[in-house]
Design an enzyme around this catalytic site. Structure first.
Site, mmCIF file in Angstrom:
data_model
loop_
_atom_site.group_PDB
_atom_site.id
_atom_site.type_symbol
_atom_site.label_atom_id
_atom_site.label_comp_id
_atom_site.label_asym_id
_atom_site.label_seq_id
_atom_site.Cartn_x
_atom_site.Cartn_y
_atom_site.Cartn_z
ATOM 1 N N ASN A 1 3.673 -5.473 7.963
ATOM 2 C CA ASN A 1 4.239 -6.974 7.132
ATOM 3 C C ASN A 1 6.201 -5.105 6.940
ATOM 4 O O ASN A 1 5.612 -4.117 6.147
ATOM 5 C CB ASN A 1 4.130 -7.566 5.978
ATOM 6 N N LYS B 1 -2.409 -7.019 4.467
ATOM 7 C CA LYS B 1 -3.182 -6.282 4.833
ATOM 8 C C LYS B 1 -3.958 -5.511 5.302
ATOM 9 O O LYS B 1 -4.769 -4.463 5.240
ATOM 10 C CB LYS B 1 -4.321 -7.527 3.920
ATOM 11 N N GLY C 1 -10.031 -8.279 -10.504
ATOM 12 C CA GLY C 1 -9.405 -7.678 -10.800
ATOM 13 C C GLY C 1 -10.100 -6.662 -11.795
ATOM 14 O O GLY C 1 -10.779 -5.854 -11.728
ATOM 15 N N ASP D 1 1.639 -0.674 -9.516
ATOM 16 C CA ASP D 1 2.173 -1.947 -9.034
ATOM 17 C C ASP D 1 0.637 -1.935 -8.589
ATOM 18 O O ASP D 1 0.328 -1.210 -7.890
ATOM 19 C CB ASP D 1 2.783 -1.595 -8.059
ATOM 20 N N GLY E 1 -6.549 -4.198 -3.610
ATOM 21 C CA GLY E 1 -7.223 -4.801 -2.456
ATOM 22 C C GLY E 1 -7.489 -4.617 -1.753
ATOM 23 O O GLY E 1 -8.631 -4.173 -1.110
ATOM 24 N N ASP E 2 -6.757 -3.776 -0.536
ATOM 25 C CA ASP E 2 -6.259 -3.185 0.411
ATOM 26 C C ASP E 2 -6.929 -2.575 0.383
ATOM 27 O O ASP E 2 -7.994 -1.449 1.335
ATOM 28 C CB ASP E 2 -5.372 -3.852 1.522
ATOM 29 N N GLY F 1 4.380 -0.067 -4.956
ATOM 30 C CA GLY F 1 4.123 -0.211 -3.217
ATOM 31 C C GLY F 1 2.338 -0.221 -3.108
ATOM 32 O O GLY F 1 1.468 -0.344 -3.848
ATOM 33 N N SER G 1 1.512 3.709 -2.261
ATOM 34 C CA SER G 1 0.008 4.154 -3.168
ATOM 35 C C SER G 1 -1.358 4.934 -2.463
ATOM 36 O O SER G 1 -1.883 5.506 -3.665
ATOM 37 C CB SER G 1 0.196 2.992 -4.115
HETATM 38 O O1 RIB Z 1 -2.496 -7.229 -0.331
HETATM 39 C C1 RIB Z 1 -0.906 -6.882 -0.051
HETATM 40 C C2 RIB Z 1 0.417 -7.130 1.435
HETATM 41 O O2 RIB Z 1 -0.404 -9.118 1.271
HETATM 42 C C3 RIB Z 1 1.367 -6.389 0.862
HETATM 43 O O3 RIB Z 1 1.506 -5.629 1.586
HETATM 44 C C4 RIB Z 1 2.069 -8.123 1.341
HETATM 45 O O4 RIB Z 1 2.419 -7.126 3.060
HETATM 46 C C5 RIB Z 1 1.071 -8.710 1.937
HETATM 47 O O5 RIB Z 1 0.254 -8.828 3.453
#
Ligand code: RIB
Length: 304
Positions: free
Chosen positions: A11, A40, A221, A246, A251-252, A287, A291
């Protein structure tokens, strides 16, 4: 050492900083609009690459300026983008607000992510044992189901991050090695209230294992995370490495680095710890993928 292969979303994150998150019907003034790599899937791929794994991303961008710049940005993190397709539509876009305490809201337009089809892994004909396939909920459920089946046929392991959560079949979950959910997603997937403590999350993880996955990781969290599999369970605290800037994509970062550690041969407990450290690092910068450059690579398993 196996690879990490991510089938998922990419995205354009359009982020605006606000003093506090808006209430329904409210107009707030923000500041510092930024346009960065997100999604994600792309975030998890970037994190896996920073975690030290050879990483391939399978997804789609639109035929617009965002698509071209996101392709370059993802490649700059060390991810193989040879299977990132150009679709005749708009690039996926996420509209994000980040408050002064680092919390966020996200509204998504899937765009080209909806074009990632059930044939997504057809071009990856060398998928094999040792590889780790990583999936999330920002592409079509049928795409994920087909990718899980392809990975299982090839002997690869599957990490499914059910975010955003969707109604997944037990037949799919039975072929998942690690199901990753946050507390809300865990409750919705189990059909029970969201857990409010690590102990409640451990109980819910056992319930979720009953639906088929070999292991479950529930992220909580600031309370860290818990994991469980057939051999045991554990709780991993979140690390306080500094002021939170931020939380977007934290989580990603955890999922991507956990996958890198699994591909490097670490057991789940060690992989979860490596992922938690990465997530705690990611909140220190603005971001999502932007990050991740401070994330430390996982040490080669043979060096231990
Ligand atoms: O997990 C964060 C992501 O969720 C963002 O980068 C956004 O694009 C959404 O997909």
């Amino acid at each position: 050492m196996g690879r990490v292969i991510v089938v998922g979303s990419i995205n354009q994150d359009v982020t605006v900083e606000v003093d506090r998150l808006p209430r329904p019907g409210e107009t707030l003034s923000g500041r510092s609009v930024t346009y960065r790599l997100g999604g994600k899937g792309a975030n998890q791929a970037a994190a896996a690459a920073h975690g030290g794994a050879e990483t391939l991303f399978v997804g789609a961008v639109g035929s617009d300026a965002s698509g071209a710049s996101l392709r370059d940005e993802l490649a700059s993190h060390g991810v193989d983008v040879s299977q990132l397709l150009d679709a005749d539509t708009t690039t996926g876009t996420a509209f994000i607000t980040v408050s002064a305490d680092g919390e966020n809201t996200i509204v998504l337009d899937a765009g080209a992510n909806g074009r990632v089809g059930e044939d997504a892994l057809d071009a990856v004909d060398d998928l094999g044992t040792g590889d780790v396939l990583v999936l999330q909920g920002e592409v079509l459920p049928a795409t994920n189901a087909a990718a899980v089946a392809a990975a299982r046929a090839a002997g690869a392991r599957v990490v499914l991050n059910l975010a955003p959560v969707y109604d997944v079949d037990d037949t799919v979950l039975e072929d998942v090695d690690v199901l990753v959910v946050n507390e809300t997603e865990a409750g919705l997937t189990a059909g029970e209230p969201a857990p409010t403590s690590p102990q409640e999350a451990l109980d819910l993880a056992a319930t979720l294992i009953g639906r088929g996955p070999s292991s479950v990781l529930i992220t909580l969290g600031r309370q860290g995370s818990v994991w469980a599999d057939a051999d045991g369970s554990g709780a991993v605290p979140a690390l306080d490495l500094g002021p939170v800037v931020d939380t977007t994509g934290a989580g990603d970062a955890s999922v991507g680095v956990m996958a890198a550690a699994l591909a490097a041969g670490y057991p789940l407990s060690d992989a979860v710890e490596a992922g938690m450290r990465a997530g705690s690092t990611a909140v220190l910068g603005a971001g999502a993928a932007s990050s991740y450059r401070a994330i430390e690579a996982v040490a080669p398993r043979t060096a231990r």
